[in-house]
Motif scaffolding. Structure first.
Motif, PDB file in Angstrom:
ATOM      1  N   VAL A 102       0.832  -1.205   0.000  1.00 19.08           N
ATOM      2  CA  VAL A 102       0.000   0.000   0.000  1.00 19.08           C
ATOM      3  C   VAL A 102       0.865   1.253   0.000  1.00 19.08           C
ATOM      4  N   LEU A 103       1.962   1.243   0.731  1.00 21.24           N
ATOM      5  CA  LEU A 103       2.840   2.402   0.789  1.00 21.24           C
ATOM      6  C   LEU A 103       3.369   2.786  -0.587  1.00 21.24           C
ATOM      7  N   SER A 104       3.611   1.791  -1.432  1.00 17.83           N
ATOM      8  CA  SER A 104       4.101   2.076  -2.790  1.00 17.83           C
ATOM      9  C   SER A 104       2.962   2.378  -3.752  1.00 17.83           C
ATOM     10  N   LEU A 105       1.838   1.674  -3.605  1.00 16.67           N
ATOM     11  CA  LEU A 105       0.733   1.841  -4.553  1.00 16.67           C
ATOM     12  C   LEU A 105      -0.017   3.150  -4.352  1.00 16.67           C
ATOM     13  N   LYS A 106      -0.078   3.656  -3.126  1.00 16.91           N
ATOM     14  CA  LYS A 106      -0.873   4.865  -2.896  1.00 16.91           C
ATOM     15  C   LYS A 106      -0.229   6.111  -3.510  1.00 16.91           C
ATOM     16  N   GLU A 107       1.012   6.000  -3.963  1.00 18.28           N
ATOM     17  CA  GLU A 107       1.683   7.112  -4.636  1.00 18.28           C
ATOM     18  C   GLU A 107       1.546   7.036  -6.153  1.00 18.28           C
ATOM     19  N   GLU A 108       0.878   5.980  -6.643  1.00 20.13           N
ATOM     20  CA  GLU A 108       0.701   5.835  -8.087  1.00 20.13           C
ATOM     21  C   GLU A 108      -0.265   6.907  -8.622  1.00 20.13           C
ATOM     22  N   GLU A 109      -0.137   7.179  -9.917  1.00 20.86           N
ATOM     23  CA  GLU A 109      -0.934   8.247 -10.523  1.00 20.86           C
ATOM     24  C   GLU A 109      -2.427   7.937 -10.509  1.00 20.86           C
ATOM     25  N   TYR A 110      -2.800   6.666 -10.696  1.00 18.68           N
ATOM     26  CA  TYR A 110      -4.232   6.365 -10.743  1.00 18.68           C
ATOM     27  C   TYR A 110      -4.888   6.550  -9.375  1.00 18.68           C
ATOM     28  N   VAL A 111      -4.124   6.370  -8.286  1.00 22.10           N
ATOM     29  CA  VAL A 111      -4.660   6.618  -6.955  1.00 22.10           C
ATOM     30  C   VAL A 111      -4.802   8.121  -6.728  1.00 22.10           C
ATOM     31  N   THR A 112      -3.807   8.889  -7.178  1.00 26.36           N
ATOM     32  CA  THR A 112      -3.893  10.345  -7.071  1.00 26.36           C
ATOM     33  C   THR A 112      -5.074  10.887  -7.862  1.00 26.36           C
ATOM     34  N   ALA A 113      -5.287  10.326  -9.047  1.00 29.15           N
ATOM     35  CA  ALA A 113      -6.427  10.756  -9.866  1.00 29.15           C
ATOM     36  C   ALA A 113      -7.752  10.408  -9.196  1.00 29.15           C
ATOM     37  N   GLY A 141     -12.581  12.938  -6.099  1.00 31.06           N
ATOM     38  CA  GLY A 141     -13.423  12.826  -4.916  1.00 31.06           C
ATOM     39  C   GLY A 141     -13.849  11.423  -4.559  1.00 31.06           C
ATOM     40  N   MET A 142     -13.137  10.411  -5.029  1.00 29.64           N
ATOM     41  CA  MET A 142     -13.497   9.027  -4.710  1.00 29.64           C
ATOM     42  C   MET A 142     -13.230   8.753  -3.226  1.00 29.64           C
ATOM     43  N   LYS A 143     -14.117   8.012  -2.586  1.00 25.06           N
ATOM     44  CA  LYS A 143     -13.987   7.700  -1.176  1.00 25.06           C
ATOM     45  C   LYS A 143     -12.778   6.797  -0.930  1.00 25.06           C
ATOM     46  N   ASP A 144     -12.216   6.925   0.280  1.00 26.92           N
ATOM     47  CA  ASP A 144     -11.040   6.123   0.622  1.00 26.92           C
ATOM     48  C   ASP A 144     -11.337   4.631   0.556  1.00 26.92           C
ATOM     49  N   SER A 145     -12.507   4.228   1.032  1.00 24.96           N
ATOM     50  CA  SER A 145     -12.853   2.802   1.020  1.00 24.96           C
ATOM     51  C   SER A 145     -12.898   2.262  -0.400  1.00 24.96           C
ATOM     52  N   ARG A 146     -13.397   3.049  -1.330  1.00 26.97           N
ATOM     53  CA  ARG A 146     -13.469   2.624  -2.726  1.00 26.97           C
ATOM     54  C   ARG A 146     -12.070   2.555  -3.339  1.00 26.97           C
ATOM     55  N   ILE A 147     -11.225   3.499  -2.986  1.00 28.96           N
ATOM     56  CA  ILE A 147      -9.854   3.479  -3.493  1.00 28.96           C
ATOM     57  C   ILE A 147      -9.121   2.237  -2.986  1.00 28.96           C
ATOM     58  N   LEU A 148      -9.302   1.942  -1.691  1.00 29.92           N
ATOM     59  CA  LEU A 148      -8.601   0.815  -1.082  1.00 29.92           C
ATOM     60  C   LEU A 148      -9.042  -0.511  -1.677  1.00 29.92           C
TER      61      LEU A 148
END
Length: 295
Positions: free
Chosen positions: A179-190, A195-202
């Motif tokens: 998660v530490l590496s993936l949360k910095e990816e561009e698709y997570v930033t986008a 405005g996507m919810k954190d639960s949906r992102i996770l």
């Protein structure tokens, strides 16, 4: 012209393959992994078909037939209570596989949940969860399992719970690092930007991209869980008599190892082959799912 373009699009779609499909192709070519699958499928089959494979009951014996060597009547011989060893080994497959699968599933669910929270939110949540994991990992796993079972009481269910608990940090730290590496990816930033919810992102973006290492570690973890269950059973803290758990069978028959070695050999071979099968599958999955292993 339109028909030609349509055919080209269809052919290109057929050629597109997903990472999971590519991994399956690689896995099928891995002879060691195929052997592992065959071994595990064999033990799953005898576990499911146990009532149809043998006519004996695993908890009933004839004292006049105790410690008889393998024969046409008793393929694996009999134990110190005159019980058919083959029957007990077959029914023991049910218990060992049950403990292996469900203890790992429990560890993965709990460890993944806390790993996602720690890696994504960071700060005090990460610090708290990571310190709990560090404390648990500071103890030898088998000693921690013994302590948990000693508190809860010796039984197969409590052994399963203990094995699940001691392996939670393994999956939690694995998921946290992903998660530490993936949360910095561009698709997570986008996703955050729209405005996507954190639960949906996770659970929609980060978790699916973390499944490969979880699956590999989980497959290898089943083998470890079976050994840990056998260890607890050997110490008298797991399955209780007359349950035919392989570790318990080894413990009960160790004093007859010279007089009736078959009572120890067959449960020991079952543990060895089952663990070997899961290790071969785990190694094959690691090679198939790890991009660094591909040419």
């Amino acid at each position: 012209m339109a028909q030609v373009e349509t055919q080209t699009v269809v052919q290109s779609k057929e050629k597109v393959s997903s990472p999971w499909r590519d991994a399956w192709k690689v896995l099928r070519k891995n002879k060691a992994a195929v052997i592992g699958f065959i071994i595990i499928l064999f033990f799953i089959a005898i576990a499911l078909l146990a009532p149809f494979i043998t006519d004996y009951k695993y908890d009933e014996g004839v004292l006049t037939d105790k410690n008889k060597p393998p024969s046409a009547e008793h393929w694996f011989g009999t134990d110190y209570n005159g019980r058919d060893v083959f029957t007990r080994v077959v029914y023991g497959a049910q218990l060992s596989l049950w403990v292996g699968f469900f203890s790992v599933i429990g560890s993965i669910i709990v460890g993944t949940f806390f790993g996602l929270l720690a890696g994504y939110y960071g700060r005090w949540i990460d610090m708290l969860i990571s310190r709990i994991f560090d404390i648990m990992l500071a103890f030898p796993s088998i000693l921690l399992a013994i302590a948990i079972v000693a508190i809860l009481g010796p039984s197969l269910q409590n052994a399963l719970l203990a094995i699940s608990i001691i392996n939670v940090p393994t999956y939690g730290r694995l998921v946290r690092s992903r998660v530490l590496s993936l949360k910095e990816e561009e698709y997570v930033t986008a996703a955050r930007a729209i405005g996507m919810k954190d639960s949906r992102i996770l659970f929609r973006h980060i978790l699916p991209n973390s499944l490969a290492p979880i699956i590999v570690t989980g497959t290898l973890g089943i083998a470890t869980a079976i050994i840990e269950a056998a260890s607890l059973g050997f110490l008298g803290l797991g399955a209780q008599a007359p349950e035919p758990e392989w570790g318990k069978m080894l413990a009960d028959s160790r004093q007859y190892i010279q007089k009736a070695p078959w009572t120890v050999i067959y449960p020991g071979l079952s543990i060895m082959l089952t663990v070997l099968g899961f290790n071969l599958i785990g190694d094959g999955l690691r090679d198939a799912l790890d991009p660094r292993m591909k040419n």
